[in-house]
Every structure is written in C-alpha cells, then in structure tokens.
Design an enzyme around this catalytic site. Structure first.
Site, short mmCIF file in Angstrom:
data_model
loop_
_atom_site.label_atom_id
_atom_site.label_comp_id
_atom_site.label_asym_id
_atom_site.label_seq_id
_atom_site.Cartn_x
_atom_site.Cartn_y
_atom_site.Cartn_z
N CYS A 66 -35.16 48.54 -72.20
CA CYS A 66 -34.72 49.90 -71.85
C CYS A 66 -35.47 50.44 -70.63
O CYS A 66 -35.03 51.40 -70.00
CB CYS A 66 -34.93 50.84 -73.02
SG CYS A 66 -33.95 50.39 -74.45
N HIS A 87 -34.78 58.35 -70.37
CA HIS A 87 -34.02 57.32 -71.09
C HIS A 87 -33.40 57.99 -72.31
O HIS A 87 -34.06 58.80 -72.99
CB HIS A 87 -34.96 56.19 -71.51
CG HIS A 87 -34.34 55.21 -72.45
ND1 HIS A 87 -33.10 54.67 -72.22
CD2 HIS A 87 -34.78 54.69 -73.64
CE1 HIS A 87 -32.79 53.86 -73.23
NE2 HIS A 87 -33.80 53.86 -74.10
N ASN A 137 -27.19 55.12 -76.53
CA ASN A 137 -28.31 54.48 -75.83
C ASN A 137 -27.77 53.24 -75.09
O ASN A 137 -27.40 52.26 -75.73
CB ASN A 137 -29.38 54.09 -76.86
CG ASN A 137 -30.59 53.42 -76.24
OD1 ASN A 137 -30.57 53.02 -75.08
ND2 ASN A 137 -31.64 53.28 -77.02
O1 UT7 Z 1 -34.21 52.53 -76.54
C1 UT7 Z 1 -35.15 51.64 -77.06
C2 UT7 Z 1 -36.17 52.34 -77.83
N1 UT7 Z 1 -35.61 52.82 -79.05
C3 UT7 Z 1 -35.91 54.03 -79.51
O2 UT7 Z 1 -36.60 54.77 -78.86
C4 UT7 Z 1 -35.44 54.39 -80.89
C5 UT7 Z 1 -36.51 55.13 -81.62
N2 UT7 Z 1 -36.19 55.39 -82.99
C6 UT7 Z 1 -35.28 56.33 -83.39
O3 UT7 Z 1 -34.63 56.93 -82.57
C7 UT7 Z 1 -35.17 56.64 -84.85
O4 UT7 Z 1 -36.22 56.04 -85.55
C8 UT7 Z 1 -33.81 56.18 -85.48
C9 UT7 Z 1 -32.69 57.06 -84.97
C10 UT7 Z 1 -33.54 54.73 -85.13
C11 UT7 Z 1 -33.86 56.32 -87.00
O5 UT7 Z 1 -34.20 57.66 -87.36
P1 UT7 Z 1 -35.36 57.94 -88.43
O6 UT7 Z 1 -35.44 59.38 -88.61
O7 UT7 Z 1 -36.58 57.23 -87.95
O8 UT7 Z 1 -34.76 57.29 -89.73
P2 UT7 Z 1 -35.35 56.13 -90.65
O9 UT7 Z 1 -35.17 54.81 -90.01
O10 UT7 Z 1 -36.72 56.51 -91.10
O11 UT7 Z 1 -34.38 56.24 -91.90
C12 UT7 Z 1 -34.28 57.45 -92.68
C13 UT7 Z 1 -33.17 57.30 -93.70
C14 UT7 Z 1 -33.24 55.99 -94.50
O12 UT7 Z 1 -32.81 56.27 -95.82
P3 UT7 Z 1 -33.85 56.50 -97.00
O13 UT7 Z 1 -34.67 55.23 -97.06
O14 UT7 Z 1 -34.67 57.68 -96.63
O15 UT7 Z 1 -32.99 56.73 -98.19
C15 UT7 Z 1 -32.22 55.11 -93.82
O16 UT7 Z 1 -31.70 54.12 -94.68
O17 UT7 Z 1 -31.89 57.28 -93.03
C16 UT7 Z 1 -31.17 56.11 -93.45
N3 UT7 Z 1 -30.32 55.68 -92.33
C17 UT7 Z 1 -29.06 56.13 -92.16
N4 UT7 Z 1 -28.30 56.98 -92.87
C18 UT7 Z 1 -27.06 57.23 -92.42
C19 UT7 Z 1 -30.63 54.83 -91.32
N5 UT7 Z 1 -29.59 54.71 -90.47
C20 UT7 Z 1 -28.60 55.50 -90.98
C21 UT7 Z 1 -27.29 55.80 -90.56
N6 UT7 Z 1 -26.55 56.65 -91.30
N7 UT7 Z 1 -26.76 55.27 -89.43
#
Ligand code: UT7
Length: 321
Positions: free
Chosen positions: A112, A248, A278
């Site tokens: 990225c 980004h 993204n």
């Molecule tokens: O560009 C390259 C660099 N990349 C980045 O900078 C990405 C950085 N990371 C992020 O933007 C975020 O961490 C994400 C958007 C990828 C994820 O958000 P988060 O707030 O960190 O969510 P999480 O991974 O901690 O998941 C929270 C909950 C989980 O459920 P439980 O375990 O709390 O029941 C996941 O299973 O959200 C759930 N979840 C979803 N729910 C609905 C994960 N993906 C989804 C989804 N729809 N698409």
C-alpha cells in the site's frame, strides 16, 4: 532543482460492487462496513481490465494533464503488488504499450506504500539531474487476490490505477519525503505467490490476501502519527501550512486519527474510501487526481500524503502542487 507533480490521471473499472451486493455473498452488512471501515462500494476489474491496462489508461490521462508526450519521459516507475506477470515488470510492458523510447523502467513492491516509495525514487532521479520527466503509476487488481468467502478481507479492497508525471522544476515541488520499514510484519498481512504457497503451505489451495486487521490498524495509527511529525520537521513546516491531507484510503478511523494529529478538519482531508475502497498502492494517486480534477486541490497549495501497508512499510511526502 525540484521534482514537481505536473499532471495526474486515474482509471477505475466500470463494474461497481456495493455493500448490499456483498452482503449476499458473505455474512456482512452495509452498516458494519460503513461504521468500522467507511466503504460503501468498490470498483472491480473485468476480464480485460488487467493491472497493465489500468496503468496504461491512467498514464494517458496524466500525460494529457501534464501536456507532455510519452517520448519525453526518461524514467518509468510502477508501484504494484498485483502485477499481471511475476516477470517482466509491469513498467517494462507499459514502456512498450505507451511506445516510450528506451529508458529505465522498473516496478516497486512496497504494498500500500508503493506509490510514496515510487515518488521518493523519482524525486532522487530528478534532483540528481538523472531524469527530467518521470512517469509514476500505481495500479492494483486487488480483487484477484481476495478470498471471497472471508468477510474480514473481501469487503475492504477495490481495483484501480492512478498516475502522476513528476518533472524537473525551478519552483518547489516535493519538499519532504520519508520512508520506513519494519520487516517483522510478514504474518499479519501478506499475499503469497503460488510458488511461496507450494513452499510454505500445504493446507490451502489458493494464494489469497490474509490480514490480522486489528494488529495492522494499531501499528498504522502509531507509525503514521510519527511519520507526519517527521515529514513536517524535515520540511520545517507546521500543521497549519498543510492545505490538504491526501492519505492512503484503508479505514475512515485511521484517516480521522491522522487528521486529528494534524489538527485538520475532515473537510481538508481527501476521502475517496467510500467510493473506491482500499486500492492499495493506487489509493493516493486516485485520491490526488480526484481532488485536483474536482478543483479541491489548487495550484500553489501544499499537500501531505501518508501510507501504511504490508511489510510493514510506511511513508509519505509533502508537496507543493
Ligand atoms: O491498506 C493496508 C493496511 N491495512 C489497514 O490499514 C487495515 C487496518 N485494519 C482495519 O482497518 C480494521 O482492523 C478492519 C476494518 C480490517 C477490521 O475492523 P476491526 O474493528 O479491527 O474489527 P475486528 O477484526 O476486530 O473484528 C470485530 C468483529 C469480529 O466479530 P466478534 O469476534 O467481535 O464477534 C469479526 O468477526 O467484527 C467481525 N467482522 C465482521 N462483521 C461483519 C469482521 N469482518 C466483518 C464483516 N462484517 N465484513
């Protein structure tokens, strides 16, 4: 001698995939994606919209905007993590499709952060009088790397390309640039090549993007906060001197944290995440082109860019447009 951005261009595939359409493929919702990430839709490349094709289209637009001919380019740099071929480089193919005469042409792999790396290299060539006009393109076909059954990654990414022409100038252009790598991040964000998949994995068939999003998120916010401080210090500027943040586009909450660090209202942040998703290395030049073409960023204004991605690799630059 300064390296100045003299033209920008971009390309987005025709096909659009909305959150509601995605919710029919995996267990997700428009509400979750908008609240946790800030994406409403993304563009997806069709069969013929290869990484090279999109790079070519974006480059043509950048030539038009900079009012120069392809034959005036003396260096081509392509930033991509989703090249059509492992070899030759996308830049080599682009040199042929754009009919640019013999000149150095190579790809940069910095995920990225690829675009800000490519701009930094172009800047060095221009400041050393080794090049006058550099074509920098970032093109990504992320959709081909995604596991469309993994809701934690497939909702995040989109396809597209952005390009800039950097030219030698007597007036300030790129005035500060910084790049960093912490190579300990392999396990939290990667895409294996089919070869690496054979060597290191036995349990799955395909080479998909995998990410531990919340670990990447935390690293991104802390590293980018330090980066903007370094960029301003190098340029002897304060946040008040920055007219636009062109970040980004990975997550609305990351953009917001960096804007707060710079004390900037969100009205001064170029945000294309909602419509593009993204697009990895392509996200900054896509956003930059959008903001210039829509008369948001004007000539003489100062922009700050920042990016964070797999590696872990991060960087950015400050430029007078
Ligand atoms: O560009 C390259 C660099 N990349 C980045 O900078 C990405 C950085 N990371 C992020 O933007 C975020 O961490 C994400 C958007 C990828 C994820 O958000 P988060 O707030 O960190 O969510 P999480 O991974 O901690 O998941 C929270 C909950 C989980 O459920 P439980 O375990 O709390 O029941 C996941 O299973 O959200 C759930 N979840 C979803 N729910 C609905 C994960 N993906 C989804 C989804 N729809 N698409």
């Amino acid at each position: 001698m300064f390296a100045k951005i003299t033209g920008t261009g971009s390309y987005l595939p025709e096909k659009i995939l909305t959150n509601d359409e995605l919710a029919q493929l995996v267990d997700t919702s428009d509400e979750w994606i908008m609240q946790r990430v800030g994406i409403k839709q993304r563009h997806l490349a069709g069969e013929n919209e290869t990484t090279t094709f999109m790079a070519h289209q974006a480059a043509l637009k950048a030539f038009e905007a900079a009012d120069i001919k392809p034959k005036e380019v003396d260096l081509i740099i392509v930033a991509t993590g989703t090249a059509d071929y492992l070899m030759p480089s996308t830049a080599s193919i682009l040199q042929q499709t754009l009919k640019i005469p013999n000149c150095p042409a190579f790809d940069i792999g910095a995920a990225c952060s690829g675009f800000v790396h490519a701009v930094d290299v172009a800047k060095q060539y221009i400041e050393n009088n080794s090049a006058k006009n550099v074509l920098v393109v970032a093109s990504e076909r992320m959709s081909r790397t995604l596991n469309w059954r993994d809701r934690s990654t497939c909702v995040l990414f989109g396809d597209g390309a952005g390009a800039v022409i950097l030219s030698a100038s007597d007036t300030p252009g790129i005035i500060s640039s910084a790049l960093y790598t912490n190579g300990e991040g392999l396990d939290i964000l990667n895409i294996k090549t089919p070869l690496a998949k054979k060597l290191y994995d036995t349990h799955t068939q395909d080479a998909f993007l995998t990410m531990e999003g919340n670990k990447v998120f935390k690293q991104a916010v802390s590293s980018l906060s330090q980066l903007v401080t370094d960029l301003l210090k190098n340029a002897k500027l304060t946040p008040k001197d920055i007219d636009w943040l062109v970040p980004h586009q990975a997550n609305y909450r990351i953009l917001d944290a960096i804007a707060k660090k710079l004390n900037m209202p969100l009205s001064k942040v170029v945000i294309t995440l909602k419509d593009h998703g993204n697009t990895s290395a392509a996200s900054i030049p896509l956003a930059l082109d959008y903001a210039i073409k829509n008369n948001m960023i004007k000539e003489g204004q100062t922009i700050l860019t920042e990016a964070f991605g797999a590696g872990l690799v991060w960087g950015g630059f400050i430029a007078v447009i």
